[in-house]
Design an enzyme around this catalytic site. Sequence first.
Site, short mmCIF file in Angstrom:
data_model
loop_
_atom_site.label_atom_id
_atom_site.label_comp_id
_atom_site.label_asym_id
_atom_site.label_seq_id
_atom_site.Cartn_x
_atom_site.Cartn_y
_atom_site.Cartn_z
N ARG A 61 -3.12 8.80 1.37
CA ARG A 61 -1.82 8.12 1.63
C ARG A 61 -0.72 9.14 1.30
NH1 ARG A 61 -4.93 5.23 -2.43
NH2 ARG A 61 -5.58 3.15 -1.65
N LYS A 86 -2.77 4.50 -5.73
CA LYS A 86 -2.27 3.12 -5.79
C LYS A 86 -2.74 2.22 -6.70
CE LYS A 86 -1.31 -0.46 -2.23
NZ LYS A 86 -1.72 -0.80 -0.75
N HIS A 163 2.08 6.62 8.03
CA HIS A 163 0.59 6.06 7.45
C HIS A 163 -0.39 5.72 8.28
CE1 HIS A 163 -1.15 3.92 3.81
NE2 HIS A 163 -1.26 2.94 4.61
N ARG A 166 -3.62 7.16 8.19
CA ARG A 166 -4.76 7.09 7.57
C ARG A 166 -5.74 5.73 8.12
NH1 ARG A 166 -6.35 6.23 1.86
NH2 ARG A 166 -6.40 4.04 1.32
N HIS A 197 -10.24 2.58 -2.12
CA HIS A 197 -9.98 0.98 -2.14
C HIS A 197 -10.74 0.57 -3.49
CE1 HIS A 197 -8.73 0.77 2.15
NE2 HIS A 197 -7.48 1.00 1.55
N TYR A 206 -7.80 -1.41 7.62
CA TYR A 206 -7.86 -0.32 8.46
C TYR A 206 -8.79 -0.18 9.63
CZ TYR A 206 -5.47 1.59 4.36
OH TYR A 206 -4.36 1.84 3.29
#
Length: 232
Positions: A61, A86, A163, A166, A197, A206
Amino acid sequence: MQNNPLPTQLPKRLPTLIPYIYSRAEIRRLLNAIRLVQLPNRMEPPTLRAILLLMYGAGLRRSEVLNLLAADADLENSLLTIRDTKFFKCRWVPIGQDLTTVLSDYASWRSVRFPAAGVDGHFFLDCNGEPLSWWPLHHAFDRLRQHAGVQRSDGGRYQPRMHDLRHTFAVHRLTDWYRKGLDVQRLVYHLSVYLGHSQPANTQAYLTMTPELLQQASTCFERYACGEDNHA
């Protein structure tokens, strides 16, 4: 009779943001344009190049890139420590030899350009030797993308974002796994952990289906189906 104050038509729902998957040719165009475009004052070409390759090569990220400390880049062992992500977790991110070389070259340039920076500060610095913030990076990428002529043609609401590198990392990884005939269903779990994640289901966002990915998945399924038929 009093009129109904509510609108007679429901507002249209805004379309869901669709990630943009860069082609490898577009990635090369972006990298080649770095030395040609006029970057914002606080952004230097070696820094931008290393960041783009890190985001594409490791699926990080933007915040993870900007918060990366020099001490957390163990380039001798090709290992990055990503802290306070995150989901407020830390993880180790192993990287390949090519990306290790890119970051090692940047680290060497950084030590010459900012000899006082040392290993206690941030890995990526602006032209003043200060931690790079998101705005110069965002502004630089927007200029770079326009100069390289990378833009959407699918009617999406937003132009390709940083982004999306990614997303591109994840899709290209899946495509390569399909092409090599590997067990993608099993490897998706490892991809989810690598991306940081909290659960594999989050990785689904994704896995945008590109024509190349669809073709590879179809070929893999065809091989599986034919194998099953041969066992009948």
